[in-house]
Design a protein around this motif. Structure first.
Motif, PDB file in Angstrom:
ATOM      1  N   THR A  43       0.810  -1.216   0.000  1.00 15.78           N
ATOM      2  CA  THR A  43       0.000   0.000   0.000  1.00 15.78           C
ATOM      3  C   THR A  43       0.846   1.270   0.000  1.00 15.78           C
ATOM      4  O   THR A  43       0.421   2.307  -0.515  1.00 15.78           O
ATOM      5  CB  THR A  43      -0.908  -0.019   1.257  1.00 15.78           C
ATOM      6  OG1 THR A  43      -1.602  -1.267   1.269  1.00 15.78           O
ATOM      7  CG2 THR A  43      -1.910   1.096   1.245  1.00 15.78           C
TER       8      THR A  43
ATOM      9  N   SER B  58       3.150   2.542  -1.636  1.00 17.96           N
ATOM     10  CA  SER B  58       3.462   3.297  -2.861  1.00 17.96           C
ATOM     11  C   SER B  58       2.188   3.682  -3.601  1.00 17.96           C
ATOM     12  O   SER B  58       2.243   4.239  -4.688  1.00 17.96           O
ATOM     13  CB  SER B  58       4.347   2.456  -3.785  1.00 17.96           C
ATOM     14  OG  SER B  58       3.681   1.254  -4.122  1.00 17.96           O
ATOM     15  N   ARG B  59       1.019   3.354  -3.006  1.00 21.57           N
ATOM     16  CA  ARG B  59      -0.239   3.466  -3.760  1.00 21.57           C
ATOM     17  C   ARG B  59      -1.227   4.419  -3.088  1.00 21.57           C
ATOM     18  O   ARG B  59      -2.432   4.319  -3.272  1.00 21.57           O
ATOM     19  CB  ARG B  59      -0.867   2.073  -3.871  1.00 21.57           C
ATOM     20  CG  ARG B  59       0.028   1.081  -4.589  1.00 21.57           C
ATOM     21  CD  ARG B  59      -0.352  -0.355  -4.235  1.00 21.57           C
ATOM     22  NE  ARG B  59       0.549  -1.301  -4.851  1.00 21.57           N
ATOM     23  CZ  ARG B  59       0.455  -1.724  -6.112  1.00 21.57           C
ATOM     24  NH1 ARG B  59      -0.512  -1.286  -6.879  1.00 21.57           N
ATOM     25  NH2 ARG B  59       1.324  -2.584  -6.593  1.00 21.57           N
TER      26      ARG B  59
ATOM     27  N   THR C 199      -9.721   9.292  -4.249  1.00 21.23           N
ATOM     28  CA  THR C 199      -9.680   7.866  -4.377  1.00 21.23           C
ATOM     29  C   THR C 199     -11.057   7.275  -4.137  1.00 21.23           C
ATOM     30  O   THR C 199     -11.998   8.012  -3.870  1.00 21.23           O
ATOM     31  CB  THR C 199      -8.637   7.262  -3.421  1.00 21.23           C
ATOM     32  OG1 THR C 199      -8.625   5.850  -3.525  1.00 21.23           O
ATOM     33  CG2 THR C 199      -8.884   7.651  -2.009  1.00 21.23           C
TER      34      THR C 199
ATOM     35  N   GLU D 153      -0.741  -7.047  -6.126  1.00 26.44           N
ATOM     36  CA  GLU D 153      -0.966  -6.186  -7.290  1.00 26.44           C
ATOM     37  C   GLU D 153      -2.473  -6.052  -7.501  1.00 26.44           C
ATOM     38  O   GLU D 153      -3.050  -6.658  -8.411  1.00 26.44           O
ATOM     39  CB  GLU D 153      -0.274  -6.830  -8.503  1.00 26.44           C
ATOM     40  CG  GLU D 153      -0.033  -5.931  -9.677  1.00 26.44           C
ATOM     41  CD  GLU D 153       0.674  -4.626  -9.350  1.00 26.44           C
ATOM     42  OE1 GLU D 153       0.035  -3.584  -9.532  1.00 26.44           O
ATOM     43  OE2 GLU D 153       1.845  -4.630  -8.920  1.00 26.44           O
TER      44      GLU D 153
ATOM     45  N   PHE E 136      -3.834   3.188 -10.740  1.00 25.09           N
ATOM     46  CA  PHE E 136      -3.261   2.233  -9.776  1.00 25.09           C
ATOM     47  C   PHE E 136      -4.202   2.065  -8.589  1.00 25.09           C
ATOM     48  O   PHE E 136      -4.951   2.962  -8.227  1.00 25.09           O
ATOM     49  CB  PHE E 136      -1.858   2.650  -9.326  1.00 25.09           C
ATOM     50  CG  PHE E 136      -1.762   3.999  -8.678  1.00 25.09           C
ATOM     51  CD1 PHE E 136      -1.527   5.138  -9.441  1.00 25.09           C
ATOM     52  CD2 PHE E 136      -1.882   4.149  -7.307  1.00 25.09           C
ATOM     53  CE1 PHE E 136      -1.413   6.394  -8.849  1.00 25.09           C
ATOM     54  CE2 PHE E 136      -1.766   5.393  -6.700  1.00 25.09           C
ATOM     55  CZ  PHE E 136      -1.540   6.514  -7.479  1.00 25.09           C
TER      56      PHE E 136
ATOM     57  N   GLY F 136      -4.695   0.483  -4.493  1.00 26.82           N
ATOM     58  CA  GLY F 136      -4.019   0.121  -3.241  1.00 26.82           C
ATOM     59  C   GLY F 136      -5.031  -0.411  -2.249  1.00 26.82           C
ATOM     60  O   GLY F 136      -6.237  -0.170  -2.402  1.00 26.82           O
TER      61      GLY F 136
ATOM     62  N   ARG G 299       8.891   2.372  -8.305  1.00 30.62           N
ATOM     63  CA  ARG G 299       9.123   2.916  -6.968  1.00 30.62           C
ATOM     64  C   ARG G 299      10.410   3.724  -6.788  1.00 30.62           C
ATOM     65  O   ARG G 299      10.494   4.512  -5.864  1.00 30.62           O
ATOM     66  CB  ARG G 299       9.065   1.784  -5.923  1.00 30.62           C
ATOM     67  CG  ARG G 299       7.650   1.249  -5.710  1.00 30.62           C
ATOM     68  CD  ARG G 299       7.620  -0.018  -4.911  1.00 30.62           C
ATOM     69  NE  ARG G 299       8.259  -1.112  -5.608  1.00 30.62           N
ATOM     70  CZ  ARG G 299       7.660  -1.855  -6.552  1.00 30.62           C
ATOM     71  NH1 ARG G 299       6.400  -1.635  -6.864  1.00 30.62           N
ATOM     72  NH2 ARG G 299       8.316  -2.812  -7.167  1.00 30.62           N
TER      73      ARG G 299
ATOM     74  N   ARG H 103       8.876   7.156 -10.629  1.00 25.97           N
ATOM     75  CA  ARG H 103       7.441   6.853 -10.539  1.00 25.97           C
ATOM     76  C   ARG H 103       6.835   6.689 -11.939  1.00 25.97           C
ATOM     77  O   ARG H 103       5.637   6.902 -12.146  1.00 25.97           O
ATOM     78  CB  ARG H 103       6.705   7.957  -9.751  1.00 25.97           C
ATOM     79  CG  ARG H 103       7.223   8.241  -8.365  1.00 25.97           C
ATOM     80  CD  ARG H 103       7.466   7.004  -7.501  1.00 25.97           C
ATOM     81  NE  ARG H 103       6.379   6.062  -7.343  1.00 25.97           N
ATOM     82  CZ  ARG H 103       5.435   6.129  -6.411  1.00 25.97           C
ATOM     83  NH1 ARG H 103       5.454   7.098  -5.545  1.00 25.97           N
ATOM     84  NH2 ARG H 103       4.493   5.202  -6.311  1.00 25.97           N
TER      85      ARG H 103
ATOM     86  N   PHE I 128       3.566   4.809 -12.526  1.00 26.75           N
ATOM     87  CA  PHE I 128       2.398   5.452 -11.927  1.00 26.75           C
ATOM     88  C   PHE I 128       2.012   6.735 -12.670  1.00 26.75           C
ATOM     89  O   PHE I 128       0.918   7.245 -12.483  1.00 26.75           O
ATOM     90  CB  PHE I 128       2.676   5.774 -10.449  1.00 26.75           C
ATOM     91  CG  PHE I 128       2.655   4.566  -9.550  1.00 26.75           C
ATOM     92  CD1 PHE I 128       3.613   3.575  -9.651  1.00 26.75           C
ATOM     93  CD2 PHE I 128       1.653   4.410  -8.589  1.00 26.75           C
ATOM     94  CE1 PHE I 128       3.584   2.455  -8.828  1.00 26.75           C
ATOM     95  CE2 PHE I 128       1.620   3.295  -7.761  1.00 26.75           C
ATOM     96  CZ  PHE I 128       2.587   2.315  -7.884  1.00 26.75           C
TER      97      PHE I 128
ATOM     98  N   TYR J  17      -1.954  -1.122 -15.463  1.00 25.21           N
ATOM     99  CA  TYR J  17      -1.963   0.321 -15.172  1.00 25.21           C
ATOM    100  C   TYR J  17      -2.511   1.126 -16.354  1.00 25.21           C
ATOM    101  O   TYR J  17      -2.565   2.338 -16.315  1.00 25.21           O
ATOM    102  CB  TYR J  17      -0.543   0.801 -14.818  1.00 25.21           C
ATOM    103  CG  TYR J  17      -0.039   0.236 -13.505  1.00 25.21           C
ATOM    104  CD1 TYR J  17       0.275  -1.119 -13.369  1.00 25.21           C
ATOM    105  CD2 TYR J  17       0.109   1.035 -12.392  1.00 25.21           C
ATOM    106  CE1 TYR J  17       0.713  -1.652 -12.171  1.00 25.21           C
ATOM    107  CE2 TYR J  17       0.558   0.512 -11.182  1.00 25.21           C
ATOM    108  CZ  TYR J  17       0.852  -0.833 -11.082  1.00 25.21           C
ATOM    109  OH  TYR J  17       1.286  -1.355  -9.886  1.00 25.21           O
TER     110      TYR J  17
END
Ligand SMILES: Cc1cc2nc3c(=O)[nH]c(=O)nc-3n(C[C@H](O)[C@H](O)[C@H](O)COP(=O)(O)OP(=O)(O)OC[C@H]3O[C@@H](n4cnc5c(N)ncnc54)[C@H](O)[C@@H]3O)c2cc1C
Length: 522
Positions: A54, A56-57, A289, A300, A332, A334, A469, A472, A475, A517
């Protein structure tokens, strides 16, 4: 950070570690920094890459949480606002003060959100980021040029923190390493061991690269595996009940033109009572979000079609030139690990506070909370773990501990600002070989020198680690990330001594992953 060196420490270790931490997200790495900086021997094990879960999301906000204010959870908001201030002080190269505007379309909302955001600022006390201000309709349009002006009555300007979550996580891992912690990525824990008294005394883990299995022993084990924490708890107590609920959230990324200027947009109440943000991020617009209860945890997670539609539909009401499906450059998802409350099924209503559980075998699980509060959560967990293992008391030092890369005025480094004090080292690589100033891809600001720097210093093992990561890229623009993959593979193979088979497998695996993605244009 060098993985081979970290591994050799693990292999040669004969004594018990003081701490083993399972999970290399914000919570686990926070615990590793906290315990190592108090002088303890720490081993952290992450099944995939640091921040793959989570951490990175997220929406990338260092915030008190305006929505928790609306829920009346003042103590959570106050402590998160304090942590927001600590984070800005200790990682000024990654956290910035972000102005937000809440557009209002009737007088009642203007008074309600105007006074709510005043309270929000008051709660931040000496950690305040700036006073909120009520704007006229004309001022709102001036600050948010793409805002829907029909019936617009004005807006409320307020300030919160914004950061790059995966970059912060990598810098936190480097901070932990500098404090003496040993951290291994691609080391999944699959079993725990107990002593004759039935208390946990270690773990078994598998090195994903070689498949080899290892044992490590410790005086105390912290389970900081986020959304996966219930599966680790079952390794310790097979009949344990779940302590977290899972909620998925997605973000869509678009061109900067949909949110021109520096201000972010905050929609405080969507059709189903959620908060939605549109935020400037790395010269793009990040919108999210959602809050969708889910049953199964995945490394994932996949965005649901209904979530994508929800974000597009909602934002249509607020932006004149609204982004469409075809404009999505990346999506993306999470998973929030929310502390379970058996009475509510609606995850939007569950508190974002953390919980610490110690089971009969003395395994300590820390779960829930927020990115913003990772440091306070870690302090809490390590305090409890010290007592649990009878370790000698030592005060927490993280409130004033600078995070790797911390540098004032890092914005002077332009596109390299995100590296803070490391930017100088990247520039040195370029001064020795000007070819390294070449861009990775025309859609990204990244130059070859920073890719080399990150491979040498930040322990990425796969193309995905670099493109998702360390940079980016994935993303921000998934198609351009796929186009960049062969170049990254070639550089990594050179740096890490990999062959053409490795390159082929890496590119194939990255392409398969990156397709998640991308949203079909039609
Ligand atoms: C959509 C969304 C938006 C959010 N936005 C914000 C925000 O703007 N601001 C904010 O403050 N918070 C935000 N949050 C919350 C925040 O991101 C999380 O609270 C935080 O990242 C959780 O970190 P963690 O370390 O507990 O979990 P994770 O980051 O998931 O880390 C757990 C790690 O444990 C590893 N692991 C699991 N099993 C094993 C095993 N067997 N062996 C070894 N390792 C294992 C996983 O691979 C994973 O990397 C958001 C969350 C979501 C989902």
């Amino acid at each position: 950070m060098n993985r081979a060196e970290m591994f050799s420490r693990v292999k040669s270790r004969e004594k018990f570690w003081d701490f083993i931490v399972i999970g290399g997200g914000a919570t686990g790495v926070g615990c590793a920094i906290d315990a190592a900086s108090r002088g303890f021997d720490v081993l952290l094990l992450e099944q995939s890459d640091f921040g793959k879960g989570t951490s990175s999301r997220s929406t990338k906000l260092a915030h008190g949480g305006v929505r928790y204010l609306a829920q009346g959870n003042l103590s959570l908001v106050r402590s998160a606002l304090r942590e927001r201030g600590v984070l800005l002080k200790n990682a000024p190269h990654l956290v910035k003060i972000q102005p937000f505007i809440v557009p209002v379309y009737n007088l009642q909302d203007k008074i309600f959100y105007g006074s709510g955001l005043k309270i929000y600022n008051l709660l931040s006390g000496k950690y305040g980021f700036g006073k909120s201000k009520i704007l006229s309709a004309a001022e709102t349009v001036e600050n948010l040029p793409n805002i829907n002006q029909k019936n617009l009555r004005g807006g409320i300007l307020y300030f919160d923190g914004q950061f790059d979550d995966a970059r912060l996580l990598i810098n936190l891992a480097q901070t932990a390493a500098a404090q003496g912690a040993t951290l291994l990525n691609y080391a999944g824990v699959f079993e725990i061991s107990k002593n004759s008294a039935g208390k946990i005394d270690g773990v078994s883990f598998q090195d994903a690269e070689s498949g080899a299995v290892f044992e490590a022993k410790a005086k105390v084990v912290i389970n900081a595996s986020g959304a996966f924490c219930d599966s680790i708890r079952k390794m310790s107590a097979a009949k344990s009940e779940k302590i977290i609920s899972l909620s998925q959230g997605i973000h869509l990324v678009f061109d900067k033109k949909f949110l021109p200027g520096e201000n972010a947009l905050m929609i405080p109440k969507t059709a189903d009572g959620r908060v939605l943000f549109a935020i400037p991020w790395h010269d793009k617009t990040l919108i999210g979000t959602t809050d969708t209860p889910i049953e199964k945890v995945e490394l994932e997670p996949k965005p649901l079609e209904s979530e994508i539609e929800f974000v597009l539909e909602t934002v249509k009401n607020y932006l004149t030139n609204a982004p469409r499906r075809a404009d999505i450059t990346s999506v993306f998802a999470g998973i929030r690990p929310l502390v379970k409350n058996s009475k509510t099924k609606n995850t939007a209503k569950l508190v974002r506070d953390h919980t610490i559980e110690i089971d009969d075998a003395n395994m300590l699980t820390i779960a829930g909370g927020k990115w913003t509060t990772y440091r306070a959560m870690a302090e809490d967990a390590v305090n409890q773990a010290i007592k649990l293992a009878g370790l000698s008391a030592a005060d927490c030092r993280t409130e004033n501990l600078k995070i790797h890369g911390a540098a004032e005025n890092s914005e002077q480094s332009g596109d390299l600002a995100i590296y803070g004090s490391d930017a100088e080292n990247i520039r040195k690589l370029i001064s020795k070989n000007s070819d390294l100033a070449k861009k990775l891809h025309e859609n990204f600001p990244y130059v070859i020198a920073e890719i080399i720097w990150t491979i040498r210093n930040e322990m990425p093992q796969t193309i995905e680690d670099v493109l998702a990561r360390r940079t980016r890229a994935l993303f921000l623009d998934a198609r351009a990330a796929i186009e960049s993959a062969p170049k990254i593979a070639e550089i990594m193979a050179g740096e890490l001594g990999k062959d053409s088979d490795w390159i082929a497998v890496q590119i194939r695996e990255f392409n398969d992953l990156a397709r998640n993605y991308i949203v079909d244009k039609s």
